[in-house]
Write a protein that holds these residues in place. Sequence first.
Motif, mmCIF file in Angstrom:
data_model
loop_
_atom_site.group_PDB
_atom_site.id
_atom_site.type_symbol
_atom_site.label_atom_id
_atom_site.label_comp_id
_atom_site.label_asym_id
_atom_site.label_seq_id
_atom_site.Cartn_x
_atom_site.Cartn_y
_atom_site.Cartn_z
ATOM 1 N N SER A 13 0.831 -1.195 0.000
ATOM 2 C CA SER A 13 0.000 0.000 0.000
ATOM 3 C C SER A 13 0.872 1.254 0.000
ATOM 4 C CB SER A 13 -0.939 0.000 1.202
ATOM 5 O OG SER A 13 -0.207 -0.020 2.404
ATOM 6 N N ALA A 14 2.067 1.192 0.587
ATOM 7 C CA ALA A 14 2.978 2.337 0.553
ATOM 8 C C ALA A 14 3.402 2.635 -0.876
ATOM 9 C CB ALA A 14 4.194 2.074 1.426
ATOM 10 N N ALA A 15 3.643 1.591 -1.656
ATOM 11 C CA ALA A 15 4.013 1.785 -3.061
ATOM 12 C C ALA A 15 2.884 2.442 -3.828
ATOM 13 C CB ALA A 15 4.383 0.452 -3.699
ATOM 14 N N ARG A 16 1.658 2.012 -3.582
ATOM 15 C CA ARG A 16 0.513 2.592 -4.286
ATOM 16 C C ARG A 16 0.299 4.047 -3.874
ATOM 17 N NH1 ARG A 16 -3.493 0.854 -7.849
ATOM 18 N NH2 ARG A 16 -1.693 -0.410 -8.402
ATOM 19 N N ILE A 17 0.485 4.360 -2.598
ATOM 20 C CA ILE A 17 0.327 5.739 -2.128
ATOM 21 C C ILE A 17 1.375 6.643 -2.773
ATOM 22 C CG2 ILE A 17 0.560 7.233 -0.100
ATOM 23 C CD1 ILE A 17 -0.776 4.935 1.501
ATOM 24 N N CYS A 18 2.615 6.183 -2.839
ATOM 25 C CA CYS A 18 3.670 6.971 -3.480
ATOM 26 C C CYS A 18 3.351 7.208 -4.952
ATOM 27 C CB CYS A 18 5.020 6.267 -3.339
ATOM 28 S SG CYS A 18 5.712 6.331 -1.689
ATOM 29 N N THR A 19 2.849 6.184 -5.629
ATOM 30 C CA THR A 19 2.510 6.317 -7.041
ATOM 31 C C THR A 19 1.370 7.308 -7.236
ATOM 32 O OG1 THR A 19 3.242 4.060 -7.473
ATOM 33 C CG2 THR A 19 1.760 5.049 -9.077
ATOM 34 N N ILE A 20 0.340 7.213 -6.430
ATOM 35 C CA ILE A 20 -0.800 8.139 -6.545
ATOM 36 C C ILE A 20 -0.344 9.567 -6.274
ATOM 37 C CG2 ILE A 20 -2.991 8.809 -5.492
ATOM 38 C CD1 ILE A 20 -3.522 5.771 -5.123
ATOM 39 N N LEU A 21 0.460 9.768 -5.242
ATOM 40 C CA LEU A 21 0.973 11.106 -4.950
ATOM 41 C C LEU A 21 1.860 11.619 -6.083
ATOM 42 C CD1 LEU A 21 1.773 10.950 -1.140
ATOM 43 C CD2 LEU A 21 0.035 12.323 -2.282
ATOM 44 N N GLY A 22 2.599 10.722 -6.725
ATOM 45 C CA GLY A 22 3.408 11.116 -7.880
ATOM 46 C C GLY A 22 2.545 11.668 -9.002
ATOM 47 N N GLY A 41 7.243 14.717 -7.445
ATOM 48 C CA GLY A 41 6.507 13.655 -8.134
ATOM 49 C C GLY A 41 7.424 12.623 -8.754
ATOM 50 N N LEU A 42 8.544 13.086 -9.295
ATOM 51 C CA LEU A 42 9.533 12.170 -9.865
ATOM 52 C C LEU A 42 10.063 11.218 -8.803
ATOM 53 C CD1 LEU A 42 11.491 11.296 -12.164
ATOM 54 C CD2 LEU A 42 13.022 13.088 -11.345
ATOM 55 N N ILE A 46 9.402 7.118 -8.577
ATOM 56 C CA ILE A 46 10.504 6.149 -8.537
ATOM 57 C C ILE A 46 10.404 5.278 -7.288
ATOM 58 C CG2 ILE A 46 13.009 5.923 -8.302
ATOM 59 C CD1 ILE A 46 13.235 8.406 -10.128
ATOM 60 N N VAL A 47 10.109 5.903 -6.156
ATOM 61 C CA VAL A 47 9.963 5.125 -4.918
ATOM 62 C C VAL A 47 8.823 4.119 -5.056
ATOM 63 C CG1 VAL A 47 9.314 5.277 -2.472
ATOM 64 C CG2 VAL A 47 11.016 6.839 -3.407
ATOM 65 N N GLY A 48 7.699 4.559 -5.627
ATOM 66 C CA GLY A 48 6.575 3.650 -5.839
ATOM 67 C C GLY A 48 6.942 2.479 -6.731
ATOM 68 N N ALA A 49 7.706 2.751 -7.788
ATOM 69 C CA ALA A 49 8.127 1.674 -8.695
ATOM 70 C C ALA A 49 9.085 0.708 -8.009
ATOM 71 C CB ALA A 49 8.773 2.263 -9.943
ATOM 72 N N VAL A 50 10.015 1.238 -7.241
ATOM 73 C CA VAL A 50 10.993 0.386 -6.549
ATOM 74 C C VAL A 50 10.306 -0.469 -5.482
ATOM 75 C CG1 VAL A 50 12.988 0.435 -5.005
ATOM 76 C CG2 VAL A 50 12.959 1.861 -7.050
ATOM 77 N N LEU A 51 9.284 0.105 -4.837
ATOM 78 C CA LEU A 51 8.577 -0.659 -3.804
ATOM 79 C C LEU A 51 7.635 -1.717 -4.384
ATOM 80 C CD1 LEU A 51 7.706 2.070 -1.148
ATOM 81 C CD2 LEU A 51 9.482 0.319 -1.044
ATOM 82 N N GLY A 52 7.451 -1.710 -5.696
ATOM 83 C CA GLY A 52 6.690 -2.792 -6.312
ATOM 84 C C GLY A 52 5.507 -2.391 -7.152
ATOM 85 N N ASP A 53 5.222 -1.110 -7.265
ATOM 86 C CA ASP A 53 4.069 -0.688 -8.069
ATOM 87 C C ASP A 53 4.515 -0.367 -9.489
ATOM 88 O OD1 ASP A 53 1.458 -0.149 -8.627
ATOM 89 O OD2 ASP A 53 1.406 1.792 -7.642
ATOM 90 N N PRO A 55 4.043 -1.056 -13.624
ATOM 91 C CA PRO A 55 4.787 0.067 -14.203
ATOM 92 C C PRO A 55 4.224 1.429 -13.827
ATOM 93 C CG PRO A 55 3.290 -0.762 -15.841
ATOM 94 C CD PRO A 55 3.106 -1.627 -14.601
ATOM 95 N N LEU A 56 3.163 1.474 -13.022
ATOM 96 C CA LEU A 56 2.535 2.760 -12.713
ATOM 97 C C LEU A 56 3.480 3.734 -12.023
ATOM 98 C CD1 LEU A 56 -1.081 1.800 -11.588
ATOM 99 C CD2 LEU A 56 -0.349 2.883 -13.702
ATOM 100 N N GLY A 57 4.384 3.247 -11.219
ATOM 101 C CA GLY A 57 5.356 4.127 -10.575
ATOM 102 C C GLY A 57 6.229 4.835 -11.595
ATOM 103 N N TRP A 58 6.660 4.089 -12.613
ATOM 104 C CA TRP A 58 7.477 4.706 -13.668
ATOM 105 C C TRP A 58 6.640 5.692 -14.483
ATOM 106 C CZ3 TRP A 58 12.108 4.407 -12.279
ATOM 107 C CH2 TRP A 58 12.644 3.243 -11.735
ATOM 108 N N TYR A 59 5.367 5.386 -14.699
ATOM 109 C CA TYR A 59 4.490 6.316 -15.419
ATOM 110 C C TYR A 59 4.304 7.604 -14.613
ATOM 111 C CZ TYR A 59 3.167 2.350 -18.408
ATOM 112 O OH TYR A 59 3.170 1.289 -19.261
ATOM 113 N N ALA A 60 4.171 7.485 -13.307
ATOM 114 C CA ALA A 60 4.035 8.666 -12.454
ATOM 115 C C ALA A 60 5.307 9.517 -12.502
ATOM 116 C CB ALA A 60 3.727 8.256 -11.013
ATOM 117 N N ALA A 61 6.454 8.867 -12.502
ATOM 118 C CA ALA A 61 7.721 9.597 -12.587
ATOM 119 C C ALA A 61 7.812 10.347 -13.921
ATOM 120 C CB ALA A 61 8.897 8.635 -12.429
ATOM 121 N N ALA A 62 7.462 9.679 -14.997
ATOM 122 C CA ALA A 62 7.501 10.329 -16.316
ATOM 123 C C ALA A 62 6.478 11.453 -16.407
ATOM 124 C CB ALA A 62 7.256 9.287 -17.408
#
Length: 81
Positions: A13-22, A41-42, A46-53, A55-62
């Motif tokens: 859930s931490a990964a998903r929260i980081c991705t959503i905030l991104g 947001g970048l 990245i943190v969301g992607a590394v924690l397991g979310d 490809p959405l974490g990478w999409y949030a970073a981009a």
Amino acid sequence: MADIHATARPRSSAARICTILGFVFAVIAVFFLPPFFGLAGLILGIVGAVLGDKPLGWYAAAASVVGAILGMVIGAALMSS
């Protein structure tokens, strides 16, 4: 038979929260303080992607990078007119 996903991190859930905030910071970066919110947001993406979310974490970073660039372009256009 071995599980092929044994090395992949489960999404937390931490990964998903980081991705959503991104993604939220990417949108905010278009309108308000693009360098600050774009960088935040970048990092969160990245943190969301590394924690397991992925490809959405990478999409949030981009999206955060694009939002920051777009925000700076819009800001420069408004300032020059």
